[in-house]
Every structure is written in structure tokens, then in C-alpha cells.
Design a protein around this motif. Structure first.
Motif, short mmCIF file in Angstrom:
data_model
loop_
_atom_site.label_atom_id
_atom_site.label_comp_id
_atom_site.label_asym_id
_atom_site.label_seq_id
_atom_site.Cartn_x
_atom_site.Cartn_y
_atom_site.Cartn_z
N LYS A 166 0.84 -1.20 0.00
CA LYS A 166 0.00 0.00 0.00
C LYS A 166 0.86 1.24 0.00
O LYS A 166 0.54 2.26 -0.60
CB LYS A 166 -0.93 0.00 1.22
CG LYS A 166 -1.92 -1.14 1.22
CD LYS A 166 -2.68 -1.18 2.53
CE LYS A 166 -3.48 -2.47 2.59
NZ LYS A 166 -3.99 -2.75 3.91
N LYS A 167 1.98 1.15 0.72
CA LYS A 167 2.93 2.26 0.74
C LYS A 167 4.32 1.67 0.94
O LYS A 167 4.48 0.60 1.53
CB LYS A 167 2.59 3.27 1.83
CG LYS A 167 2.41 2.71 3.20
CD LYS A 167 1.96 3.75 4.19
CE LYS A 167 1.81 3.11 5.56
NZ LYS A 167 1.55 4.07 6.58
N TYR A 168 5.32 2.37 0.46
CA TYR A 168 6.68 1.86 0.46
C TYR A 168 7.60 2.61 1.43
O TYR A 168 8.78 2.32 1.49
CB TYR A 168 7.27 1.92 -0.96
CG TYR A 168 6.67 0.88 -1.87
CD1 TYR A 168 7.27 -0.37 -2.01
CD2 TYR A 168 5.49 1.13 -2.57
CE1 TYR A 168 6.72 -1.34 -2.84
CE2 TYR A 168 4.93 0.17 -3.39
CZ TYR A 168 5.55 -1.06 -3.53
OH TYR A 168 5.00 -2.02 -4.33
N GLU A 169 7.05 3.53 2.21
CA GLU A 169 7.89 4.34 3.11
C GLU A 169 8.68 3.49 4.10
O GLU A 169 9.85 3.74 4.35
CB GLU A 169 7.06 5.37 3.88
CG GLU A 169 6.49 6.48 3.02
CD GLU A 169 5.14 6.13 2.42
OE1 GLU A 169 4.49 5.17 2.87
OE2 GLU A 169 4.74 6.83 1.47
N GLU A 170 8.02 2.48 4.68
CA GLU A 170 8.69 1.63 5.67
C GLU A 170 9.85 0.86 5.04
O GLU A 170 10.91 0.71 5.64
CB GLU A 170 7.70 0.65 6.32
CG GLU A 170 6.55 1.31 7.06
CD GLU A 170 7.00 2.21 8.20
OE1 GLU A 170 7.92 1.83 8.94
OE2 GLU A 170 6.42 3.30 8.34
N ILE A 171 9.65 0.40 3.81
CA ILE A 171 10.71 -0.33 3.11
C ILE A 171 11.87 0.60 2.80
O ILE A 171 13.03 0.25 2.98
CB ILE A 171 10.15 -1.00 1.84
CG1 ILE A 171 9.12 -2.06 2.23
CG2 ILE A 171 11.27 -1.60 1.00
CD1 ILE A 171 8.32 -2.61 1.10
N GLU A 172 11.56 1.81 2.36
CA GLU A 172 12.60 2.79 2.07
C GLU A 172 13.38 3.14 3.34
O GLU A 172 14.61 3.25 3.32
CB GLU A 172 12.00 4.04 1.43
CG GLU A 172 11.51 3.79 0.02
CD GLU A 172 10.67 4.93 -0.55
OE1 GLU A 172 10.32 5.87 0.20
OE2 GLU A 172 10.37 4.87 -1.75
#
Length: 186
Positions: A166-172
Motif C-alpha cells: 500500500k505504501k513503500y515508506e517503511e521499506i525505504e
């Protein structure tokens, strides 16, 4: 705890000899428990736990090294759940963990092993406040962020080989922590 060189039988013999000479030699007991943890069999974990439990019960419960060996041996000999139950029920243990980044990281690792990502992240954040440039802390933070993304932000699909999020902020953020850890480790 790790013994350089890995000759655990010789280390065990030396620490046992030291304890034969001076039975109340606390550092030798701590090191002997560490040897047993490093040897890694169930019998060795039991030996480590018996020593560490005695050390903890005889101590003023303020020594971070004794707590570390005790909680780690409890984790291996009994279970991660028992280690968590002990930690959550011990004000002395919680006080030590708040003051020592290595202990914060250790307890975070135990929570992580039980898939309690939120509690693990809370403790690794505490460890990072105490020592922000420690590769182990940065790596564990990255692991918690990745686990959080995989449990909370993944879009389930039977058709996707590579998951979508849903969002990639945590992965980044996780990748940034990994990069920092690698830079420090160099």
C-alpha cells in the motif's frame, strides 16, 4: 557472548578450574554460562540457565552482564515466551533494559522472534536513542520496519509473485537503516 577462537571445551575446563579454586568467582561463573550458551546443545543451555539463574537470584539485580546471560539462557533453555514473561514481570530487568542499549536490543530481538513487531520496534528505538550508530541496532530497526511493511502494508494477491505494498515508506526507511549499518560496519 562469544568466546574468541571457539575452543569451548578448553574454555569450559579453564573456568571450571577457576571455580574449583575460588567457588564464588562471579566473572568465571558468567563466562562459564556464556561457554555453555555458545556450545549450543539443550544440555548446555540447561547448564547455562542453572548458573545464570543462580547469579541473578544472588545478585542485587543491577548488573547488566548478569541479566544478559540470564535472559539469553532463559530464552534458549525455556522459551522466548518465558523470557518475555520474566522481563515484563521484573522492574529490575526493565530498569536495566532502559539504561543499556545492548539489553534493549536483546529484548527487542526476543520480541521480534515472537513476531511482536510493535514491542520490538519500541525497544529497538530505545536502543537507538542510547547508541544511534551501532550496526546491530540499525539492522534490527531495518528488520522491524520490513516486518511491519510485510504484515501491515502488503496487498494480498494470489496472482502476484512479487508482493505489492500500500505504501513503500517503511521499506525505504528499512533500506536506509541497512545502508547506515553497512557504512558503520566498514
Amino acid at each position: 557472548f562469544e568466546i574468541d577462537g571457539g575452543d569451548f571445551d578448553e574454555a569450559e575446563r579453564c573456568f571450571q578450574l577457576a571455580l574449583d579454586i575460588k567457588p564464588d568467582f562471579i566473572k568465571a561463573k558468567i563466562n562459564l554460562a556464556s561457554v555453555y550458551l555458545n556450545k549450543g546443545s539443550q544440555d548446555d543451555f540447561k547448564e547455562a540457565y542453572n548458573i545464570a539463574e543462580w547469579l541473578w537470584n544472588q545478585s542485587e539485580k543491577k548488573d547488566p552482564t548478569i541479566f544478559e546471560i540470564f535472559i539469553w539462557s532463559k530464552f534458549h533453555h525455556q522459551s522466548p515466551q518465558e523470557a518475555i514473561i520474566f522481563y515484563e514481570g521484573s522492574k529490575e530487568a526493565q530498569t536495566l533494559v532502559k539504561k543499556h542499549e545492548k539489553l534493549s536490543n536483546l529484548i527487542a530481538t526476543i520480541y521480534f522472534s515472537e513476531k511482536n513487531i510493535d514491542k520490538s520496534e519500541e525497544l529497538v528505538d530505545q536502543a537507538l536513542k542510547l547508541a544511534s550508530q551501532t550496526p546491530h541496532n540499525l539492522m534490527l530497526k531495518a528488520r522491524t520496519l520490513m516486518a511491519e511493511a510485510q504484515t501491515k502494508a502488503i496487498i494480498p494477491s494470489a496472482f502476484e509473485v512479487i508482493p505489492k505494498f500500500k505504501k513503500y515508506e517503511e521499506i525505504e526507511k528499512a533500506l536506509e537503516f541497512l545502508k547506515q549499518a553497512l557504512e558503520i560496519a566498514k
